[in-house]
Motif scaffolding. Structure first.
Motif, short mmCIF file in Angstrom:
data_model
loop_
_atom_site.label_atom_id
_atom_site.label_comp_id
_atom_site.label_asym_id
_atom_site.label_seq_id
_atom_site.Cartn_x
_atom_site.Cartn_y
_atom_site.Cartn_z
N PHE A 28 0.79 -1.25 -0.18
CA PHE A 28 0.15 -0.16 -0.31
C PHE A 28 0.82 1.06 0.34
N GLN A 29 0.31 2.20 -0.36
CA GLN A 29 1.11 3.39 -0.69
C GLN A 29 0.44 4.38 0.83
N ALA A 30 1.40 5.50 1.79
CA ALA A 30 1.66 5.53 2.76
C ALA A 30 2.07 7.12 2.90
N THR A 31 1.61 7.77 2.81
CA THR A 31 1.60 9.21 3.09
C THR A 31 1.87 9.91 4.23
N THR A 32 1.41 8.67 5.02
CA THR A 32 2.34 9.72 7.00
C THR A 32 3.23 8.14 6.72
N MET A 33 4.44 7.62 7.41
CA MET A 33 4.57 7.32 8.47
C MET A 33 5.79 7.81 9.78
N PHE A 34 5.11 7.01 10.68
CA PHE A 34 5.06 6.81 12.01
C PHE A 34 7.10 6.58 12.71
N TRP A 35 7.10 7.07 13.45
CA TRP A 35 8.81 6.49 14.27
C TRP A 35 8.45 6.20 15.96
N SER A 97 -0.11 4.52 7.47
CA SER A 97 -1.08 4.71 7.94
C SER A 97 -1.43 4.48 5.96
N PRO A 98 -2.02 3.45 5.56
CA PRO A 98 -2.75 3.66 3.66
C PRO A 98 -3.34 5.10 3.60
N SER A 104 -7.57 -1.75 3.35
CA SER A 104 -7.00 -1.42 4.58
C SER A 104 -7.63 -0.02 5.16
N PRO A 105 -8.17 0.31 6.13
CA PRO A 105 -8.71 1.32 6.85
C PRO A 105 -7.42 2.72 6.90
N SER A 106 -7.21 3.62 6.28
CA SER A 106 -6.73 4.92 6.08
C SER A 106 -6.00 5.00 7.83
N ASP A 107 -7.11 5.06 8.67
CA ASP A 107 -6.60 5.56 9.64
C ASP A 107 -6.32 4.56 10.77
N THR A 108 -6.16 3.49 10.41
CA THR A 108 -4.94 2.36 10.91
C THR A 108 -3.82 2.29 10.70
N ALA B 97 -9.87 11.42 15.24
CA ALA B 97 -9.99 11.50 13.92
C ALA B 97 -9.91 12.50 13.35
N GLY B 98 -9.60 13.55 13.42
CA GLY B 98 -9.23 15.15 13.75
C GLY B 98 -8.06 15.63 12.32
N GLY B 99 -7.50 15.90 11.68
CA GLY B 99 -6.21 16.83 12.18
C GLY B 99 -5.58 15.68 11.19
N SER B 100 -4.02 15.69 10.63
CA SER B 100 -3.26 15.27 9.57
C SER B 100 -2.36 14.47 10.16
N GLN B 101 -2.44 14.63 11.41
CA GLN B 101 -1.29 13.55 11.83
C GLN B 101 -1.49 11.97 12.03
N GLY B 102 -2.04 11.85 12.62
CA GLY B 102 -3.45 11.35 13.05
C GLY B 102 -1.82 9.89 13.76
#
Lengths: 120, 116
Positions: A28-35, A97-98, A104-108, B97-102
């Motif tokens: 999947f593509q992810a505009t946001t990744m977390f470390w 996050s996708p 896959s849900p983008s909120d996960t 749910a809001g915001g762009s960071q998540g």
């Protein structure tokens, strides 16, 4: 679906050297990744949020010049620990996050298997 | 700021029995997501279940279900028919749910042991 890989899984380096850790979203593509960083028997501590094509957002207390983050594509983010010292030894985990619209849900957030860094 | 509290550092369950892990959270937001993640000894974080706050129906995934009480800000995880492979650290997490960071806000975790 929603698989995230990390490389390397384990690295040992000498004090003063730099180490690069890669985080890839495989299907999947992810505009946001977390470390994240995780100390033994503790929870995950967010270090920074990596945004494709822009600068990363660092959490308070995290040195951005020490932990360099590059999110050059929609499937790859890298964390470079510069001039590593023994206190940087830890377990580093990335997640992604996708982009919306996929299976896959983008909120996960989906997590990589982690990288254990040991600095001698 | 949002916080997540897991009041049980360790729990134990007999194989095939049911166990409930507790999680409470504090937020002033009305729309958010809640998650339970499992971290086995391999340390790979695995999504167990997710809940959207606007949905009243409790999420279920096979042997895993949640009891989501929005007014009480409680989000417990029930594991039915516990298996040896369920032994792991379990983390409760909150996401706006809001915001762009998540980014996720994690609890401190509950270590679950399963006795054969």
């Amino acid at each position: 679906g929603a698989v995230v890989s990390q490389h390397p899984s384990r690295v040992i380096c000498k004090s003063g050297t730099s180490v690069k850790i890669e985080c890839r979203s495989l299907d999947f593509q992810a505009t946001t990744m977390f470390w994240y960083r995780q100390f033994p028997k503790q929870s995950l501590m967010l270090m920074a949020t990596s945004n494709e094509g822009s600068k990363a957002t660092y959490e308070q207390g995290v040195e951005k010049d020490k932990f360099l983050i590059n999110h050059a594509s929609l499937t790859l983010s890298t964390l470079t620990v510069t001039s590593a010292h023994p206190e940087d030894s830890s377990f580093y985990i990335c997640s992604a996050s996708p982009v919306g619209g996929g299976a896959s849900p983008s909120d996960t957030q989906y997590f990589g298997p982690g990288t254990r860094l040991t600095v001698l | 700021a949002q916080t997540v509290t897991q009041s049980q550092p360790e729990m134990s369950v007999q194989e095939a029995e049911t166990v409930t892990l507790s999680c409470t959270y504090d937020t002033s937001e009305s729309d958010y997501y809640l998650f339970w993640y499992k971290q086995p000894p391999s340390r790979q974080m695995i999504l167990v279940i997710r809940q959207e706050a606007y949905k009243q129906q409790n999420a279920t995934e096979n042997r895993f279900s949640v009891n989501f009480q929005k007014a009480a800000k409680s989000f417990s995880l029930k594991i039915s028919d516990s298996q040896l492979g369920d032994a792991a650290m379990y983390f409760c997490a909150y996401r706006s749910a809001g915001g762009s960071q998540g980014n996720l806000i994690f609890g401190k975790g509950t270590k679950l042991s399963v006795k054969p």
